[in-house]
Design a protein around this motif. Structure first.
Motif, PDB file in Angstrom:
ATOM      1  N   GLU A  81       1.175  -1.367   0.315  1.00 23.28           N
ATOM      2  CA  GLU A  81      -0.362  -0.380   0.252  1.00 23.28           C
ATOM      3  C   GLU A  81       0.512   1.367   0.121  1.00 23.28           C
ATOM      4  OE1 GLU A  81      -3.347   0.131  -1.030  1.00 23.28           O
ATOM      5  OE2 GLU A  81      -2.750  -2.469  -0.806  1.00 23.28           O
ATOM      6  N   GLN A  82       2.065   1.333  -0.330  1.00 23.56           N
ATOM      7  CA  GLN A  82       3.164   1.969   0.036  1.00 23.56           C
ATOM      8  C   GLN A  82       3.519   2.021  -1.595  1.00 23.56           C
ATOM      9  OE1 GLN A  82       6.294   2.658   2.920  1.00 23.56           O
ATOM     10  NE2 GLN A  82       5.606   1.038   3.609  1.00 23.56           N
ATOM     11  N   HIS A  83       2.767   1.481  -2.605  1.00 25.72           N
ATOM     12  CA  HIS A  83       3.373   1.695  -3.940  1.00 25.72           C
ATOM     13  C   HIS A  83       2.625   1.938  -4.928  1.00 25.72           C
ATOM     14  CE1 HIS A  83       6.349   1.777  -6.784  1.00 25.72           C
ATOM     15  NE2 HIS A  83       6.193   0.653  -7.662  1.00 25.72           N
ATOM     16  N   HIS A  84       1.729   2.579  -5.590  1.00 23.88           N
ATOM     17  CA  HIS A  84       0.849   2.986  -6.240  1.00 23.88           C
ATOM     18  C   HIS A  84       1.456   3.229  -7.514  1.00 23.88           C
ATOM     19  CE1 HIS A  84      -2.630   2.689  -3.207  1.00 23.88           C
ATOM     20  NE2 HIS A  84      -1.252   2.653  -2.392  1.00 23.88           N
ATOM     21  N   SER A  85       1.961   2.516  -9.015  1.00 25.07           N
ATOM     22  CA  SER A  85       2.368   2.589  -9.614  1.00 25.07           C
ATOM     23  C   SER A  85       3.675   1.772 -10.143  1.00 25.07           C
ATOM     24  CB  SER A  85       3.521   4.541  -9.454  1.00 25.07           C
ATOM     25  OG  SER A  85       4.181   4.335  -8.797  1.00 25.07           O
ATOM     26  N   LYS A  86       3.715   1.722 -11.770  1.00 31.67           N
ATOM     27  CA  LYS A  86       4.360   0.515 -12.767  1.00 31.67           C
ATOM     28  C   LYS A  86       5.853   1.854 -12.636  1.00 31.67           C
ATOM     29  CE  LYS A  86       1.560  -2.566 -14.153  1.00 31.67           C
ATOM     30  NZ  LYS A  86       1.781  -3.627 -14.280  1.00 31.67           N
ATOM     31  N   VAL A  87       6.900   1.255 -12.475  1.00 32.29           N
ATOM     32  CA  VAL A  87       8.093   2.085 -12.154  1.00 32.29           C
ATOM     33  C   VAL A  87       9.032   1.359 -12.848  1.00 32.29           C
ATOM     34  CG1 VAL A  87       9.450   3.437 -10.758  1.00 32.29           C
ATOM     35  CG2 VAL A  87       7.632   2.986 -10.324  1.00 32.29           C
ATOM     36  N   TYR A  88       9.918   1.970 -13.857  1.00 32.50           N
ATOM     37  CA  TYR A  88      10.687   1.557 -14.694  1.00 32.50           C
ATOM     38  C   TYR A  88      12.220   2.347 -14.726  1.00 32.50           C
ATOM     39  CZ  TYR A  88       7.426  -1.997 -17.412  1.00 32.50           C
ATOM     40  OH  TYR A  88       7.438  -2.932 -18.203  1.00 32.50           O
ATOM     41  N   GLY A  89      13.766   1.564 -14.378  1.00 34.17           N
ATOM     42  CA  GLY A  89      14.670   2.403 -14.535  1.00 34.17           C
ATOM     43  C   GLY A  89      15.059   2.037 -15.847  1.00 34.17           C
ATOM     44  N   LYS A  90      16.616   2.423 -15.488  1.00 33.90           N
ATOM     45  CA  LYS A  90      17.278   2.003 -16.522  1.00 33.90           C
ATOM     46  C   LYS A  90      18.557   1.342 -16.759  1.00 33.90           C
ATOM     47  CE  LYS A  90      18.823   4.609 -20.325  1.00 33.90           C
ATOM     48  NZ  LYS A  90      19.748   3.318 -21.368  1.00 33.90           N
ATOM     49  N   GLU A  91      18.675   0.290 -17.935  1.00 35.29           N
ATOM     50  CA  GLU A  91      19.322  -0.821 -17.864  1.00 35.29           C
ATOM     51  C   GLU A  91      20.614  -0.462 -17.546  1.00 35.29           C
ATOM     52  OE1 GLU A  91      19.343   0.390 -22.130  1.00 35.29           O
ATOM     53  OE2 GLU A  91      17.449   0.455 -20.278  1.00 35.29           O
ATOM     54  N   PRO A  92      21.179  -1.043 -16.674  1.00 31.84           N
ATOM     55  CA  PRO A  92      22.582  -1.205 -16.752  1.00 31.84           C
ATOM     56  C   PRO A  92      23.434  -1.437 -17.736  1.00 31.84           C
ATOM     57  CG  PRO A  92      21.440  -3.403 -14.989  1.00 31.84           C
ATOM     58  CD  PRO A  92      20.349  -2.531 -16.185  1.00 31.84           C
ATOM     59  N   THR A  93      24.520  -0.033 -17.510  1.00 32.63           N
ATOM     60  CA  THR A  93      25.362  -0.700 -18.617  1.00 32.63           C
ATOM     61  C   THR A  93      25.563  -1.515 -19.472  1.00 32.63           C
ATOM     62  OG1 THR A  93      25.872   1.703 -17.728  1.00 32.63           O
ATOM     63  CG2 THR A  93      28.049   0.794 -19.400  1.00 32.63           C
ATOM     64  N   GLY A  94      25.786  -1.903 -20.707  1.00 28.38           N
ATOM     65  CA  GLY A  94      26.384  -2.659 -21.227  1.00 28.38           C
ATOM     66  C   GLY A  94      25.425  -4.458 -21.253  1.00 28.38           C
ATOM     67  N   THR A  95      24.300  -4.084 -20.485  1.00 33.06           N
ATOM     68  CA  THR A  95      23.123  -5.036 -20.587  1.00 33.06           C
ATOM     69  C   THR A  95      22.348  -5.121 -21.593  1.00 33.06           C
ATOM     70  OG1 THR A  95      22.236  -3.677 -19.215  1.00 33.06           O
ATOM     71  CG2 THR A  95      23.845  -5.983 -18.210  1.00 33.06           C
TER      72      THR A  95
END
Length: 530
Positions: free
Chosen positions: A314-328
């Motif tokens: 209940e503390q998280h109400h979204s879909k969150v995308y980050g950046k892929e690690p370098t070289g992957t």
């Protein structure tokens, strides 16, 4: 009567002095089995979201055509379409950073993001039409509004995100996007992810409120359940396609195991479509068409950490995308997703890569080895040489302990506790490998690819994300490429089903606004704020 053109595909049904009842009798006679042989108009292999979508469109356009769907499992949407086998993101490029790659000159290529966003708008139009016409029930069971957020840390990634925001914000599909590098503002958006984070860490985020969480398993089940009630549609579960070959008249003969009865059946159709997820490649190879040569696949299974502790969820109400690690590769993009599955809210973090030679979760350990043929062995070997970094990444992933995975999670959720998170093995993906002019021999492809026979009598869909989200656009491509003689007759109905059909939303603000308003109201979604 049903007219055949060049003995290949059924043309538009023309009723003259033929009554509806006599047409039904003709259909029944055509369906009668003689020596375990059945003739039908269209065969679809696989009961996932893509076959369900194509069957739905064809049934709306040509309700008199007889359609047969074969699925080796006992119900629909159990493999890649299943809600536990994917992240449920309604992919619209609102937060997926790999859809806006950086060019050598430092600028961003946003064309893929614009394309995927428009394709998802098309998917929502079909789903809205089906809700309005009673083919889908209770849209909240398969689609819900959920903000889509991109989150990055570190100077370079923050600079990238700001550049992405500037490149997209002026386009109508992304005008409601917000950017912030203020930790207090981001904490308001992402309390779970900001709690316990170092106060001097450089972070940034973009947010769009009208993102979605999609239960593709429920959507698939509803679509096929509705189709089962149609007179000319048959969904045959526990039927495994063993082989398929083209006959001299251009039709396709498909050999099918009835797993329940232990019998072998032969089915013939004018058009065949292979939408069997990872198993599409072996089936395509059995067709022997030239287009099946020099193509391979490498299976990668996905794993997620799952949390169902209500105090955390209940503390998280979204879909969150980050950046892929370098070289992957792009498939390694970390994301933290709130999901609503089986009436309960959960969090999924991943993906972590796993490996099995199976092409489906329910497949055979011999799938990968059986797919290596004289016509693609050089393609596969070249791919291995070119992608040593991917193989190294996969090996590293396979040796990870739970604590290693938790440490990666803590890049997103600093205070994550081991006892709140368990490991889930998700769906099996088969990465497409092919020889291309641009990538040379053994190029690894990220995305989906439609392959069709030269005579247009069959097609297959290979590859992976964002396939489910854009399945409607892909199946419209099947209709366009494989049934060119019907396009003029089908256009009015397609415009009724998908109001933006044949038009671009990118440069048509009024049409985009009208469609977003209409689909949001029908599907019960929050609308884009302009």
């Amino acid at each position: 009567m049903v007219i055949y053109i060049n003995n290949r595909k059924p043309a538009i049904c023309v009723l003259t002095n033929v009554s509806a009842n006599s047409l039904k009798d003709q259909v029944k006679r055509r369906k009668n089995m003689k020596n375990n042989h059945v003739t039908t108009d269209v065969i679809l292999i696989g009961a996932g979201i893509v076959s369900a979508t194509l069957a739905t469109l064809l049934n709306k356009l040509q309700p008199e055509w007889h359609i047969t769907v074969f699925e080796k499992l006992d119900s629909a949407g159990q493999e890649s379409s299943n809600e536990w086998n994917n992240a449920g993101t309604g992919h619209a490029a609102l937060c997926e950073l790999n859809y806006t790659p950086e060019k050598p000159d430092g600028s961003l290529d946003i064309s893929r993001a614009l394309e995927i966003n428009e394709q998802f708008q098309i998917s929502k139009q079909l789903w809205s039409y089906l809700v309005d016409h009673g083919d889908l029930q209770c849209p909240e069971n398969f689609i819900r509004s959920l903000p889509h957020i991109s989150f990055v840390y570190g100077d370079d990634h923050v600079e990238f995100l700001k550049k992405r925001f500037d490149a997209l914000a002026d386009h109508p599909q992304f005008q409601s996007m917000e950017f912030s590098d203020d930790p207090e503002q981001i904490k308001d958006w992402l309390p779970l992810m900001m709690e316990g984070r170092c106060s001097n860490e450089v972070v940034a985020a973009t947010k769009i409120d009208h993102g979605t969480d999609v239960n593709f398993g429920e959507l698939t089940r509803q679509m096929l359940s509705s189709l089962e009630k149609k007179e000319n549609v048959e969904i045959r579960y526990k039927h495994k396609v063993d082989d398929m070959k083209q006959r001299e008249d251009g039709s396709w003969e498909v050999k099918v195991q009835n797993l329940e009865k232990g019998t072998l059946e032969e089915h013939t159709s004018s058009f065949a479509f292979i939408g069997a997820g990872g198993n599409a490649l072996p089936l395509l190879q059995k067709t022997g068409i030239p287009e099946s040569k020099h193509i391979g696949g490498f299976p990668i299974s996905g794993q997620f950490l799952v949390c169902d502790n209500p105090e955390v969820v209940e503390q998280h109400h979204s879909k969150v995308y980050g950046k892929e690690p370098t070289g992957t590769p792009p498939m390694t993009v970390p994301h933290l997703d709130r999901r609503h599955i089986e009436g309960k809210n959960t969090l999924l973090y991943g993906p972590f890569a796993g490996f099995t030679p199976k092409f489906l979760k329910t497949g055979s350990p011999m799938d990968l080895f059986g797919s290596v043929k004289p016509t693609n062995v050089l393609t596969m070997l070249a791919a291995g040489v070119k992608n040593t970094s991917l193989l190294k990444y996969l090996a590293q992933q396979l040796t990870m302990s739970k604590e290693d995975r938790m440490e990666e999670l803590r890049n997103f959720v600093p205070n994550a506790s081991n006892e709140d998170w368990d490991l889930l093995v998700a769906g099996q993906r088969v990465q497409l490998i092919e020889d291309t002019d641009e990538g040379g021999r053994g190029a690894l492809q990220f995305g989906t690819k439609l392959i069709h026979a030269e005579d247009l009598s069959m097609a297959a869909l290979l590859g992976e994300s964002p396939g489910a989200s854009v399945s409607v656009s892909i199946m419209l491509e099947v209709l366009h490429k494989c049934f060119p003689e019907y396009q003029k007759a089908w256009e009015p109905k397609l415009k009724e089903i998908i109001p933006s059909y044949g038009e671009s939303l990118e440069n048509n603000d009024l049409l985009l606004e009208r469609i977003q308003t209409s689909t949001s109201q029908t599907l019960g979604l929050s609308e884009a704020v302009r």
